[in-house]
Design an enzyme around this catalytic site. Structure first.
Site, PDB file in Angstrom:
ATOM      1  N   HIS A  69     125.444  65.044  99.456  1.00 62.07           N
ATOM      2  CA  HIS A  69     124.210  65.812  99.347  1.00 62.07           C
ATOM      3  C   HIS A  69     123.220  65.495 100.470  1.00 62.07           C
ATOM      4  O   HIS A  69     122.310  66.277 100.740  1.00 62.07           O
ATOM      5  CB  HIS A  69     123.561  65.578  97.989  1.00 62.07           C
ATOM      6  CG  HIS A  69     124.462  65.918  96.845  1.00 62.07           C
ATOM      7  ND1 HIS A  69     124.835  67.215  96.556  1.00 62.07           N
ATOM      8  CD2 HIS A  69     125.096  65.125  95.947  1.00 62.07           C
ATOM      9  CE1 HIS A  69     125.645  67.205  95.514  1.00 62.07           C
ATOM     10  NE2 HIS A  69     125.823  65.951  95.128  1.00 62.07           N
TER      11      HIS A  69
ATOM     12  N   ASP B 124      97.614  74.816  86.275  1.00 59.96           N
ATOM     13  CA  ASP B 124      96.529  75.790  86.260  1.00 59.96           C
ATOM     14  C   ASP B 124      96.155  76.021  84.792  1.00 59.96           C
ATOM     15  O   ASP B 124      96.639  75.321  83.899  1.00 59.96           O
ATOM     16  CB  ASP B 124      96.923  77.079  86.995  1.00 59.96           C
ATOM     17  CG  ASP B 124      97.926  77.938  86.240  1.00 59.96           C
ATOM     18  OD1 ASP B 124      98.465  77.488  85.195  1.00 59.96           O
ATOM     19  OD2 ASP B 124      98.191  79.066  86.690  1.00 59.96           O
TER      20      ASP B 124
ATOM     21  N   THR C  96     104.463  80.322  84.290  1.00 65.83           N
ATOM     22  CA  THR C  96     105.915  80.468  84.453  1.00 65.83           C
ATOM     23  C   THR C  96     106.554  79.313  85.202  1.00 65.83           C
ATOM     24  O   THR C  96     107.773  79.166  85.179  1.00 65.83           O
ATOM     25  CB  THR C  96     106.250  81.749  85.236  1.00 65.83           C
ATOM     26  OG1 THR C  96     105.681  81.645  86.546  1.00 65.83           O
ATOM     27  CG2 THR C  96     105.742  82.997  84.516  1.00 65.83           C
TER      28      THR C  96
ATOM     29  N   HIS D 171     121.230  66.146  93.079  1.00 65.09           N
ATOM     30  CA  HIS D 171     121.820  66.886  94.195  1.00 65.09           C
ATOM     31  C   HIS D 171     120.813  67.320  95.244  1.00 65.09           C
ATOM     32  O   HIS D 171     121.155  67.399  96.425  1.00 65.09           O
ATOM     33  CB  HIS D 171     122.547  68.136  93.679  1.00 65.09           C
ATOM     34  CG  HIS D 171     123.680  67.820  92.763  1.00 65.09           C
ATOM     35  ND1 HIS D 171     124.523  68.800  92.295  1.00 65.09           N
ATOM     36  CD2 HIS D 171     124.105  66.656  92.205  1.00 65.09           C
ATOM     37  CE1 HIS D 171     125.437  68.253  91.498  1.00 65.09           C
ATOM     38  NE2 HIS D 171     125.189  66.946  91.427  1.00 65.09           N
TER      39      HIS D 171
ATOM     40  N   CYS E  27     102.447  75.844  85.361  1.00 65.82           N
ATOM     41  CA  CYS E  27     101.605  77.039  85.257  1.00 65.82           C
ATOM     42  C   CYS E  27     102.216  77.901  84.162  1.00 65.82           C
ATOM     43  O   CYS E  27     103.013  77.408  83.361  1.00 65.82           O
ATOM     44  CB  CYS E  27     101.477  77.771  86.600  1.00 65.82           C
ATOM     45  SG  CYS E  27     102.986  78.493  87.284  1.00 65.82           S
TER      46      CYS E  27
END
Length: 161
Positions: free
Chosen positions: A133, A8, A67, A98, A65
């Protein structure tokens, strides 16, 4: 390897740094935007890039973005996507090894360019280790199927049963 890349307005500068790195390394990618710092809604970019990864048009995706949180939440709504927010190289490697993460998310307002590029390098170099996993990834897929909006029944509503 083909990468779906997007951001963004809050992540466009860091996305451009990642883009330069991918070009230098001759890693094929498509930039899903945005291309300026004009305000846009991150779910639009995240959805388009995540759908392209889920449809296997791209092997993996990188979304940015401010954060890394918003694009990750939006991307994880797409069935088949396992987006991981990583702001260190250990988490980036572990998310691939994992969790078989197929989208990396980062925040431009959280980390600098140098660390971001180290994270991208670590994430792109890491591979899913499978083994113990596998059953965990299968369990995630089962949760996703249970709550999928694509089902024809009324599974979309949460019921207290």
């Amino acid at each position: 390897m083909k990468i779906a890349l997007g951001s963004d307005h809050g992540g466009v500068r860091l996305k451009n740094c990642v883009k330069e790195y991918l070009q230098q390394e001759n890693i094929e990618f498509k930039d899903f935007g945005t291309f300026s710092e004009d305000s846009i809604d991150y779910p639009d970019i995240a959805r388009e890039a995540a759908e392209a990864v889920a449809d296997r048009l791209f092997d993996r995706g990188i979304l940015i973005c401010g954060t890394g949180i918003g694009v990750g939440i939006a991307a994880n709504k797409v069935p088949g996507i396992r987006a991981a927010l990583c702001h260190d190289t250990f988490s980036a490697r572990a998310s691939r090894e994992h969790n078989n993460a197929n989208i990396l998310t980062m925040g431009e307002r959280v980390i600098g360019r140098g660390l971001a590029l180290e994270i991208v390098k670590a994430w792109l170099a890491a591979e899913f280790t499978g083994g113990r996993h596998n059953c965990r990834i299968e369990k995630i897929s089962e949760i996703e199927k249970k709550y999928s909006l694509n089902r024809g029944d009324d599974s979309r509503s949460l019921k207290n049963e």
